[in-house]
Design a protein around this motif. Structure first.
Motif, PDB file in Angstrom:
ATOM      1  N   PRO A 113       0.816  -1.217   0.000  1.00 42.45           N
ATOM      2  CA  PRO A 113       0.000   0.000   0.000  1.00 42.45           C
ATOM      3  C   PRO A 113       0.848   1.265   0.000  1.00 42.45           C
ATOM      4  CG  PRO A 113      -0.035  -1.037   2.158  1.00 42.45           C
ATOM      5  CD  PRO A 113       0.705  -1.976   1.253  1.00 42.45           C
ATOM      6  N   VAL A 114       0.293   2.324  -0.559  1.00 42.39           N
ATOM      7  CA  VAL A 114       0.983   3.613  -0.655  1.00 42.39           C
ATOM      8  C   VAL A 114       0.085   4.713  -0.103  1.00 42.39           C
ATOM      9  CG1 VAL A 114       1.924   5.348  -2.235  1.00 42.39           C
ATOM     10  CG2 VAL A 114       2.370   2.921  -2.645  1.00 42.39           C
ATOM     11  N   VAL A 115       0.658   5.531   0.777  1.00 36.87           N
ATOM     12  CA  VAL A 115       0.007   6.731   1.292  1.00 36.87           C
ATOM     13  C   VAL A 115       0.678   7.937   0.648  1.00 36.87           C
ATOM     14  CG1 VAL A 115      -0.496   8.112   3.352  1.00 36.87           C
ATOM     15  CG2 VAL A 115      -0.548   5.604   3.480  1.00 36.87           C
ATOM     16  N   ILE A 116      -0.095   8.945   0.264  1.00 37.73           N
ATOM     17  CA  ILE A 116       0.460  10.146  -0.362  1.00 37.73           C
ATOM     18  C   ILE A 116       0.008  11.375   0.421  1.00 37.73           C
ATOM     19  CG2 ILE A 116       0.307  11.636  -2.402  1.00 37.73           C
ATOM     20  CD1 ILE A 116       0.510   9.345  -4.168  1.00 37.73           C
ATOM     21  N   ALA A 117       0.929  12.308   0.615  1.00 39.37           N
ATOM     22  CA  ALA A 117       0.611  13.608   1.217  1.00 39.37           C
ATOM     23  C   ALA A 117       0.890  14.689   0.196  1.00 39.37           C
ATOM     24  CB  ALA A 117       1.446  13.833   2.474  1.00 39.37           C
ATOM     25  N   VAL A 118      -0.092  15.587  -0.027  1.00 41.62           N
ATOM     26  CA  VAL A 118       0.050  16.618  -1.054  1.00 41.62           C
ATOM     27  C   VAL A 118      -0.189  17.990  -0.447  1.00 41.62           C
ATOM     28  CG1 VAL A 118      -0.651  15.031  -2.881  1.00 41.62           C
ATOM     29  CG2 VAL A 118      -2.374  16.446  -1.769  1.00 41.62           C
ATOM     30  N   ALA A 138      -4.271  15.612   2.272  1.00 48.93           N
ATOM     31  CA  ALA A 138      -4.021  16.874   1.573  1.00 48.93           C
ATOM     32  C   ALA A 138      -3.983  18.027   2.559  1.00 48.93           C
ATOM     33  CB  ALA A 138      -5.097  17.130   0.527  1.00 48.93           C
ATOM     34  N   ALA A 139      -3.020  18.925   2.367  1.00 44.54           N
ATOM     35  CA  ALA A 139      -3.010  20.181   3.109  1.00 44.54           C
ATOM     36  C   ALA A 139      -4.145  21.059   2.619  1.00 44.54           C
ATOM     37  CB  ALA A 139      -1.677  20.894   2.910  1.00 44.54           C
ATOM     38  N   ASP A 140      -4.650  21.912   3.506  1.00 45.13           N
ATOM     39  CA  ASP A 140      -5.764  22.784   3.106  1.00 45.13           C
ATOM     40  C   ASP A 140      -5.340  23.847   2.102  1.00 45.13           C
ATOM     41  OD1 ASP A 140      -4.329  24.488   4.773  1.00 45.13           O
ATOM     42  OD2 ASP A 140      -5.876  24.557   6.331  1.00 45.13           O
ATOM     43  N   SER A 141      -4.051  23.892   1.789  1.00 44.16           N
ATOM     44  CA  SER A 141      -3.540  24.817   0.772  1.00 44.16           C
ATOM     45  C   SER A 141      -3.632  24.259  -0.645  1.00 44.16           C
ATOM     46  CB  SER A 141      -2.063  25.110   1.055  1.00 44.16           C
ATOM     47  OG  SER A 141      -1.292  23.901   0.951  1.00 44.16           O
ATOM     48  N   THR A 142      -3.963  22.991  -0.797  1.00 42.82           N
ATOM     49  CA  THR A 142      -3.795  22.319  -2.081  1.00 42.82           C
ATOM     50  C   THR A 142      -4.834  22.759  -3.111  1.00 42.82           C
ATOM     51  OG1 THR A 142      -3.137  20.398  -0.743  1.00 42.82           O
ATOM     52  CG2 THR A 142      -3.303  20.081  -3.112  1.00 42.82           C
ATOM     53  N   VAL A 143      -4.351  22.965  -4.328  1.00 45.33           N
ATOM     54  CA  VAL A 143      -5.201  23.239  -5.488  1.00 45.33           C
ATOM     55  C   VAL A 143      -4.900  22.172  -6.534  1.00 45.33           C
ATOM     56  CG1 VAL A 143      -5.760  24.851  -7.342  1.00 45.33           C
ATOM     57  CG2 VAL A 143      -5.282  25.710  -5.034  1.00 45.33           C
ATOM     58  N   PHE A 144      -5.941  21.563  -7.076  1.00 50.12           N
ATOM     59  CA  PHE A 144      -5.798  20.440  -7.995  1.00 50.12           C
ATOM     60  C   PHE A 144      -6.187  20.835  -9.415  1.00 50.12           C
ATOM     61  CE2 PHE A 144      -6.707  18.840  -3.775  1.00 50.12           C
ATOM     62  CZ  PHE A 144      -5.775  17.826  -3.608  1.00 50.12           C
ATOM     63  N   GLY A 191     -14.294  12.760  -2.905  1.00 48.78           N
ATOM     64  CA  GLY A 191     -13.608  11.546  -2.489  1.00 48.78           C
ATOM     65  C   GLY A 191     -12.236  11.343  -3.081  1.00 48.78           C
ATOM     66  N   LEU A 192     -11.664  12.376  -3.702  1.00 48.35           N
ATOM     67  CA  LEU A 192     -10.321  12.251  -4.252  1.00 48.35           C
ATOM     68  C   LEU A 192      -9.277  12.198  -3.139  1.00 48.35           C
ATOM     69  CD1 LEU A 192      -8.550  12.198  -6.805  1.00 48.35           C
ATOM     70  CD2 LEU A 192      -8.543  14.710  -6.743  1.00 48.35           C
ATOM     71  N   VAL A 193      -9.533  12.887  -2.035  1.00 51.77           N
ATOM     72  CA  VAL A 193      -8.645  12.827  -0.873  1.00 51.77           C
ATOM     73  C   VAL A 193      -9.439  12.339   0.327  1.00 51.77           C
ATOM     74  CG1 VAL A 193      -7.267  14.736  -1.783  1.00 51.77           C
ATOM     75  CG2 VAL A 193      -9.009  15.191  -0.063  1.00 51.77           C
ATOM     76  N   GLN A 194      -8.741  11.684   1.251  1.00 55.94           N
ATOM     77  CA  GLN A 194      -9.417  11.104   2.408  1.00 55.94           C
ATOM     78  C   GLN A 194      -9.354  11.991   3.643  1.00 55.94           C
ATOM     79  OE1 GLN A 194      -7.594   8.820   0.114  1.00 55.94           O
ATOM     80  NE2 GLN A 194      -9.728   9.009  -0.534  1.00 55.94           N
ATOM     81  N   GLU A 195      -8.297  12.775   3.787  1.00 58.03           N
ATOM     82  CA  GLU A 195      -8.174  13.659   4.944  1.00 58.03           C
ATOM     83  C   GLU A 195      -7.611  14.996   4.505  1.00 58.03           C
ATOM     84  OE1 GLU A 195      -6.297  12.329   8.508  1.00 58.03           O
ATOM     85  OE2 GLU A 195      -7.105  10.289   8.370  1.00 58.03           O
ATOM     86  N   VAL A 196      -8.104  16.071   5.122  1.00 57.75           N
ATOM     87  CA  VAL A 196      -7.583  17.425   4.907  1.00 57.75           C
ATOM     88  C   VAL A 196      -7.053  17.929   6.240  1.00 57.75           C
ATOM     89  CG1 VAL A 196      -8.097  19.785   4.189  1.00 57.75           C
ATOM     90  CG2 VAL A 196      -9.240  17.854   3.062  1.00 57.75           C
ATOM     91  N   VAL A 197      -5.822  18.435   6.214  1.00 51.92           N
ATOM     92  CA  VAL A 197      -5.183  18.926   7.435  1.00 51.92           C
ATOM     93  C   VAL A 197      -4.617  20.313   7.167  1.00 51.92           C
ATOM     94  CG1 VAL A 197      -4.599  16.589   8.223  1.00 51.92           C
ATOM     95  CG2 VAL A 197      -2.955  17.880   6.830  1.00 51.92           C
ATOM     96  N   PRO A 198      -4.323  21.084   8.216  1.00 53.95           N
ATOM     97  CA  PRO A 198      -3.712  22.394   8.012  1.00 53.95           C
ATOM     98  C   PRO A 198      -2.383  22.278   7.264  1.00 53.95           C
ATOM     99  CG  PRO A 198      -4.535  22.207  10.245  1.00 53.95           C
ATOM    100  CD  PRO A 198      -4.642  20.844   9.649  1.00 53.95           C
ATOM    101  N   HIS A 199      -2.106  23.284   6.433  1.00 49.42           N
ATOM    102  CA  HIS A 199      -0.855  23.285   5.675  1.00 49.42           C
ATOM    103  C   HIS A 199       0.331  23.132   6.627  1.00 49.42           C
ATOM    104  CE1 HIS A 199       1.849  24.246   2.343  1.00 49.42           C
ATOM    105  NE2 HIS A 199       2.556  24.919   3.223  1.00 49.42           N
TER     106      HIS A 199
END
Length: 274
Positions: A113-118, A138-144, A191-199
């Motif tokens: 398995p692979v976990v990714i942080a963006v 994903a950080a709350d700063s992320t733009v996709f 549902g593209l990201v599972q968790e959003v956290v502060p930058h």
């Protein structure tokens, strides 16, 4: 993370490494390392990334991968000035011997398995890495943005296949066919990201989840991952037919014995992968 903390995946090219690789217990940390170009992926980076994925897949001591990016941005997408001239009659080949296509669209998938942080900008190839992974923070700063059609090409790293399945047809077409960018709130909604956290917290949280996965029984984790993928690719019936044989195989493992002892004694399990 400082320079002495990391090693680099081997590469046939002599230029500066584009990917850092660090072993952290049973987890392999894979870092995109071209921050001065917003981690835009040239062929060198794609080759090194493939080699890092190959390392993760082959090494029995590694149980999970964690992909992240150095700098303020996950990736600005493909470096088309470098990549486009390499596209030949059969497409683009960026997988050296010993590597595994990190998009996993070549018929070969890694067993771990692979976990990714963006964070920051996450375009095109970055979204396709996410879609080929298993958990995304994903950080709350992320733009996709899946913006290939604005460049005259199509997404060729799996988005046409996996994005509709992951977020639904309408959501996928809304963003893939318009080339519009979208914020992290939308990525989380569909549902593209599972968790959003502060930058700034995405690295620690992503690594925490990767370690959590790596602490479980590795044979069981890989079997669960493989069965879920089998259901997606070949349908429920194929996956259902494999469930009982896999259960029989796993229950005979040393890890199953360790797991039962842990349950009965209420103590943490130390799995061995056998």
């Amino acid at each position: 993370m400082t320079a002495h903390d990391v090693e680099t995946a081997p590469s046939a090219e002599s230029s500066a490494p584009r990917v850092t690789v660090e072993r952290d217990g049973h987890t392999l940390l894979i870092g995109l390392n071209r921050p001065e170009k917003r981690n835009a992926a040239d062929v060198h980076m794609l080759q090194e990334l493939a080699l890092a994925y190959g390392m993760l897949d082959r090494d029995p001591e590694l149980r999970a991968g964690f992909v992240f990016a150095h700098g303020d941005h996950f990736t600005g997408g493909l470096d088309l000035a470098d990549v486009s001239p390499r596209i030949g009659p059969d497409g683009l080949d960026t997988v050296p011997e010993g590597g595994v296509n990190p998009w996993q669209v070549s018929g070969e998938q890694i067993s771990k398995p692979v976990v990714i942080a963006v964070q920051g900008t996450c375009l095109t190839f970055g979204i396709e890495l996410m879609l080929a992974s298993d958990v995304v923070v994903a950080a709350d700063s992320t733009v996709f943005g899946q913006i290939e059609v604005a460049r005259g090409i199509l997404p060729f790293g799996g988005a046409t296949i996996r994005l509709p399945r992951a977020v639904g047809w309408g959501n996928a077409m809304r963003w893939m066919l318009t080339a519009d960018t979208f914020p992290v709130a939308e990525a989380h909604r569909i549902g593209l990201v599972q968790e959003v956290v502060p930058h700034g917290e995405q690295y620690a949280r992503g690594l925490e989840l990767a370690h959590r996965i790596a602490a479980q029984a590795p044979l069981a984790v890989q079997a669960a991952l493989a069965n879920a993928r089998q259901a997606v690719r070949y349908g429920d019936a194929a996956a259902e037919a494999a469930l009982q044989p896999e259960l029989v195989r796993l229950v005979q493992s040393e890890d199953a014995r360790i797991g039962m002892e842990s349950f009965l004694s209420r103590t943490p399990a130390n799995f061995v992968g056998r």
